[in-house]
Scaffold this motif. Structure first.
Motif, PDB file in Angstrom:
ATOM      1  N   ALA A 109     -17.168   1.860  14.332  1.00 18.17           N
ATOM      2  CA  ALA A 109     -15.959   1.132  13.912  1.00 18.17           C
ATOM      3  C   ALA A 109     -14.722   1.680  14.613  1.00 18.17           C
ATOM      4  CB  ALA A 109     -15.798   1.231  12.396  1.00 18.17           C
ATOM      5  N   GLY A 110     -14.643   2.995  14.747  1.00 16.08           N
ATOM      6  CA  GLY A 110     -13.481   3.598  15.381  1.00 16.08           C
ATOM      7  C   GLY A 110     -13.381   3.252  16.850  1.00 16.08           C
ATOM      8  N   TYR A 111     -14.490   3.305  17.558  1.00 19.11           N
ATOM      9  CA  TYR A 111     -14.514   2.993  18.984  1.00 19.11           C
ATOM     10  C   TYR A 111     -14.133   1.530  19.212  1.00 19.11           C
ATOM     11  CZ  TYR A 111     -16.295   3.220  23.812  1.00 19.11           C
ATOM     12  OH  TYR A 111     -16.425   3.196  25.176  1.00 19.11           O
ATOM     13  N   ALA A 112     -14.672   0.650  18.371  1.00 22.30           N
ATOM     14  CA  ALA A 112     -14.324  -0.769  18.490  1.00 22.30           C
ATOM     15  C   ALA A 112     -12.838  -0.980  18.236  1.00 22.30           C
ATOM     16  CB  ALA A 112     -15.154  -1.595  17.503  1.00 22.30           C
ATOM     17  N   ALA A 154     -14.510   4.185  28.018  1.00 17.51           N
ATOM     18  CA  ALA A 154     -15.772   3.493  28.295  1.00 17.51           C
ATOM     19  C   ALA A 154     -16.878   4.467  28.683  1.00 17.51           C
ATOM     20  CB  ALA A 154     -15.567   2.460  29.403  1.00 17.51           C
ATOM     21  N   THR A 155     -16.537   5.518  29.411  1.00 19.75           N
ATOM     22  CA  THR A 155     -17.570   6.457  29.858  1.00 19.75           C
ATOM     23  C   THR A 155     -18.197   7.236  28.706  1.00 19.75           C
ATOM     24  OG1 THR A 155     -15.888   8.166  30.285  1.00 19.75           O
ATOM     25  CG2 THR A 155     -16.524   6.753  32.132  1.00 19.75           C
ATOM     26  N   THR A 156     -17.484   7.345  27.580  1.00 22.79           N
ATOM     27  CA  THR A 156     -18.042   8.094  26.441  1.00 22.79           C
ATOM     28  C   THR A 156     -19.033   7.263  25.641  1.00 22.79           C
ATOM     29  OG1 THR A 156     -16.229   7.447  24.958  1.00 22.79           O
ATOM     30  CG2 THR A 156     -15.922   9.456  26.253  1.00 22.79           C
ATOM     31  N   ARG A 157     -18.959   5.919  25.785  1.00 28.18           N
ATOM     32  CA  ARG A 157     -19.975   5.005  25.228  1.00 28.18           C
ATOM     33  C   ARG A 157     -20.181   5.161  23.723  1.00 28.18           C
ATOM     34  NH1 ARG A 157     -24.773   6.579  28.951  1.00 28.18           N
ATOM     35  NH2 ARG A 157     -25.939   5.423  27.363  1.00 28.18           N
ATOM     36  N   GLY A 158     -19.063   5.217  22.974  1.00 28.43           N
ATOM     37  CA  GLY A 158     -19.167   5.151  21.527  1.00 28.43           C
ATOM     38  C   GLY A 158     -19.243   6.492  20.827  1.00 28.43           C
ATOM     39  N   VAL A 159     -19.942   6.500  19.693  1.00 24.77           N
ATOM     40  CA  VAL A 159     -20.062   7.686  18.845  1.00 24.77           C
ATOM     41  C   VAL A 159     -20.704   8.825  19.627  1.00 24.77           C
ATOM     42  CG1 VAL A 159     -21.011   8.595  16.689  1.00 24.77           C
ATOM     43  CG2 VAL A 159     -20.248   6.211  16.813  1.00 24.77           C
ATOM     44  N   ALA A 160     -20.199  10.058  19.415  1.00 22.59           N
ATOM     45  CA  ALA A 160     -20.579  11.202  20.236  1.00 22.59           C
ATOM     46  C   ALA A 160     -22.088  11.449  20.267  1.00 22.59           C
ATOM     47  CB  ALA A 160     -19.854  12.455  19.753  1.00 22.59           C
ATOM     48  N   ASP A 161     -22.727  11.428  19.103  1.00 22.94           N
ATOM     49  CA  ASP A 161     -24.155  11.773  19.059  1.00 22.94           C
ATOM     50  C   ASP A 161     -25.075  10.570  19.227  1.00 22.94           C
ATOM     51  OD1 ASP A 161     -23.373  10.673  16.687  1.00 22.94           O
ATOM     52  OD2 ASP A 161     -24.549  11.997  15.406  1.00 22.94           O
ATOM     53  N   ARG A 162     -24.499   9.361  19.426  1.00 25.69           N
ATOM     54  CA  ARG A 162     -25.315   8.155  19.606  1.00 25.69           C
ATOM     55  C   ARG A 162     -24.696   7.268  20.694  1.00 25.69           C
ATOM     56  NH1 ARG A 162     -24.521   8.506  14.191  1.00 25.69           N
ATOM     57  NH2 ARG A 162     -23.199   6.664  14.174  1.00 25.69           N
ATOM     58  N   PRO A 163     -24.669   7.719  21.945  1.00 22.94           N
ATOM     59  CA  PRO A 163     -24.056   6.913  23.008  1.00 22.94           C
ATOM     60  C   PRO A 163     -24.760   5.572  23.158  1.00 22.94           C
ATOM     61  CG  PRO A 163     -25.342   8.726  23.927  1.00 22.94           C
ATOM     62  CD  PRO A 163     -25.243   8.973  22.460  1.00 22.94           C
ATOM     63  N   ALA A 164     -23.957   4.520  23.257  1.00 22.51           N
ATOM     64  CA  ALA A 164     -24.503   3.162  23.330  1.00 22.51           C
ATOM     65  C   ALA A 164     -24.843   2.793  24.767  1.00 22.51           C
ATOM     66  CB  ALA A 164     -23.486   2.168  22.762  1.00 22.51           C
ATOM     67  N   GLY A 186      -9.716   6.169  11.512  1.00 24.61           N
ATOM     68  CA  GLY A 186      -9.649   6.989  10.298  1.00 24.61           C
ATOM     69  C   GLY A 186     -10.809   6.714   9.363  1.00 24.61           C
ATOM     70  N   ALA A 187     -11.090   5.423   9.141  1.00 21.09           N
ATOM     71  CA  ALA A 187     -12.189   5.062   8.243  1.00 21.09           C
ATOM     72  C   ALA A 187     -13.533   5.497   8.823  1.00 21.09           C
ATOM     73  CB  ALA A 187     -12.186   3.552   8.000  1.00 21.09           C
ATOM     74  N   GLY A 188     -13.694   5.339  10.143  1.00 23.87           N
ATOM     75  CA  GLY A 188     -14.952   5.727  10.766  1.00 23.87           C
ATOM     76  C   GLY A 188     -15.222   7.214  10.650  1.00 23.87           C
ATOM     77  N   VAL A 189     -14.189   8.015  10.908  1.00 20.92           N
ATOM     78  CA  VAL A 189     -14.349   9.475  10.865  1.00 20.92           C
ATOM     79  C   VAL A 189     -14.467   9.991   9.439  1.00 20.92           C
ATOM     80  CG1 VAL A 189     -13.206  11.671  11.379  1.00 20.92           C
ATOM     81  CG2 VAL A 189     -13.205   9.834  13.081  1.00 20.92           C
ATOM     82  N   LEU A 190     -13.632   9.475   8.531  1.00 23.64           N
ATOM     83  CA  LEU A 190     -13.573  10.002   7.165  1.00 23.64           C
ATOM     84  C   LEU A 190     -14.680   9.482   6.262  1.00 23.64           C
ATOM     85  CD1 LEU A 190      -9.709   9.846   6.548  1.00 23.64           C
ATOM     86  CD2 LEU A 190     -11.081  11.867   7.091  1.00 23.64           C
ATOM     87  N   PHE A 191     -15.071   8.216   6.435  1.00 20.98           N
ATOM     88  CA  PHE A 191     -15.976   7.597   5.464  1.00 20.98           C
ATOM     89  C   PHE A 191     -17.326   7.149   6.041  1.00 20.98           C
ATOM     90  CE2 PHE A 191     -11.578   6.518   4.086  1.00 20.98           C
ATOM     91  CZ  PHE A 191     -11.540   7.339   2.965  1.00 20.98           C
ATOM     92  N   ASP A 238     -18.910   8.706   8.764  1.00 17.84           N
ATOM     93  CA  ASP A 238     -19.578   9.808   9.474  1.00 17.84           C
ATOM     94  C   ASP A 238     -19.648   9.569  10.977  1.00 17.84           C
ATOM     95  OD1 ASP A 238     -20.798  12.327   9.483  1.00 17.84           O
ATOM     96  OD2 ASP A 238     -22.807  11.457   9.505  1.00 17.84           O
ATOM     97  N   GLU A 239     -18.552   9.054  11.545  1.00 17.91           N
ATOM     98  CA  GLU A 239     -18.489   8.863  12.985  1.00 17.91           C
ATOM     99  C   GLU A 239     -17.748  10.042  13.622  1.00 17.91           C
ATOM    100  OE1 GLU A 239     -18.283   3.957  12.874  1.00 17.91           O
ATOM    101  OE2 GLU A 239     -16.654   5.112  13.753  1.00 17.91           O
ATOM    102  N   HIS A 240     -18.229  10.470  14.768  1.00 21.75           N
ATOM    103  CA  HIS A 240     -17.591  11.567  15.494  1.00 21.75           C
ATOM    104  C   HIS A 240     -17.462  11.154  16.955  1.00 21.75           C
ATOM    105  CE1 HIS A 240     -18.272  14.119  11.982  1.00 21.75           C
ATOM    106  NE2 HIS A 240     -19.514  13.651  11.966  1.00 21.75           N
ATOM    107  N   TYR A 241     -16.313  11.462  17.546  1.00 23.15           N
ATOM    108  CA  TYR A 241     -16.050  11.043  18.917  1.00 23.15           C
ATOM    109  C   TYR A 241     -15.711  12.240  19.804  1.00 23.15           C
ATOM    110  CZ  TYR A 241     -15.979   6.417  16.875  1.00 23.15           C
ATOM    111  OH  TYR A 241     -16.339   5.284  16.203  1.00 23.15           O
ATOM    112  N   ARG A 242     -16.062  12.120  21.079  1.00 18.83           N
ATOM    113  CA  ARG A 242     -15.794  13.184  22.029  1.00 18.83           C
ATOM    114  C   ARG A 242     -14.297  13.329  22.281  1.00 18.83           C
ATOM    115  NH1 ARG A 242     -20.256  10.421  24.158  1.00 18.83           N
ATOM    116  NH2 ARG A 242     -22.152  11.674  24.370  1.00 18.83           N
TER     117      ARG A 242
END
Length: 296
Positions: free
Chosen positions: A96-99, A141-151, A260-265, A267-271
């Motif tokens: 959600a955060g990346y989008a 774009a190079t990070t491809r989304g959530v840190a532990d689940r690159p899309a 904020g919602a992605g990180v706090l609620f 469980d999304e983490h970004y590089r």
């Protein structure tokens, strides 16, 4: 409320915040098994239905004319049906955060389209802002989304197509705004048209049974519908008060809410590179927005 209805800044904050809520709502819904094509239908059906009832209560039914009908159909397709389908298809893969970060690219794309269409001559600041924003977009774009689940890169491209559609919609809705037509009427008509398009698509794809998945998120459906109805009433009012360039800045607020919602609620983490790229995009947007105000 009257002051808010006439305040571009107030409308920007409220609209952006409500828009940002659709990101975590959409991720929760698709995570529960709701198909990506069905959740945009929920949004537009809820928004269009509630706003249509408001018009009926006020005894101001939507008056159809060839111009208004054309506006409803085109706005529905490029402003809501396509970008929302792209958004909710990509969110499960990107987060959600990346989008939400993709929303911030809309002002830059709006300026690029204005230049290509010959509507606005580029100045040095505008060109520099486009370059800076592009650099930030490449970093994100190079990070491809959530840190532990690159899309897969396919979903990154899908995410990048969303601000292109939003920019096209921003330009079109201002250019072809029907005379003597209020924002609530345009919001209701456009979203009812969007809901009709998406319903035809759902039926055409043979996914009628997918409506049963909405029972898995019974609390979220009315919440999303009410939120969408309020958002689009403010959205069209903001377009009338602030214009397409100012309107495109709701991406700032939406991105902040989504991140904020992605990180706090959720469980999304970004590089770190994602955060740096997002900051550079914001810098590019500030530059392009200032360039457009100078041109105006």
């Amino acid at each position: 409320m009257k002051h808010l209805w006439n305040s571009a800044l107030g409308l920007l904050i409220v609209t952006g915040a409500l828009l940002g809520l659709t990101l975590p709502f959409g991720k929760i819904a698709t995570g529960a098994g709701v198909p990506p094509i069905l959740w945009p239908f929920v949004i537009s059906c809820g928004a269009g239905g509630v706003l249509f009832l408001v018009l009926l209560v006020r005894r101001r039914p939507i008056a159809l004319s060839p111009h208004r009908l054309r506006y409803f159909l085109i706005a529905a397709l490029i402003s809501y049906a396509i970008p929302n389908l792209l958004l909710f298809s990509a969110i499960p893969h990107l987060g959600a955060g990346y989008a939400g970060i993709m929303y911030t690219l809309s002002p830059i794309v709006t300026l690029i389209l204005s230049i290509l269409l010959g509507v606005r001559r580029p100045n040095a600041l505008g060109i520099a802002g486009i370059v800076v924003g592009f650099i930030g977009a490449v970093m994100v774009a190079t990070t491809r989304g959530v840190a532990d689940r690159p899309a897969d890169i396919f979903w990154v491209v899908i995410g990048l197509l969303m601000p292109v559609c939003l920019a096209l919609g921003n330009v079109y809705r201002t250019y072809d705004w029907p005379k003597d037509t209020g924002p609530i009427e345009l919001a209701a008509g456009s979203h009812l048209a969007t809901a009709a398009m998406l319903l035809v698509a759902v039926l055409g794809l043979g996914q009628v049974g997918s409506f049963a998945t909405l029972a898995d998120v019974p609390w979220l459906v009315p919440l999303q519908g009410a939120s969408a109805a309020a958002m689009f009433a403010f959205y069209f009012r903001l377009q009338a008060v602030g214009g397409p360039v100012y309107l495109s800045q709701i991406g700032y607020v939406a991105a902040a809410i989504g991140l904020g919602a992605g990180v706090l609620f959720l469980d999304e983490h970004y590089r770190l590179l994602t955060w740096l790229g997002a900051a550079i995009i914001v810098l590019g947007v500030i530059m392009t927005t200032k360039a457009q105000s100078q041109g105006a």
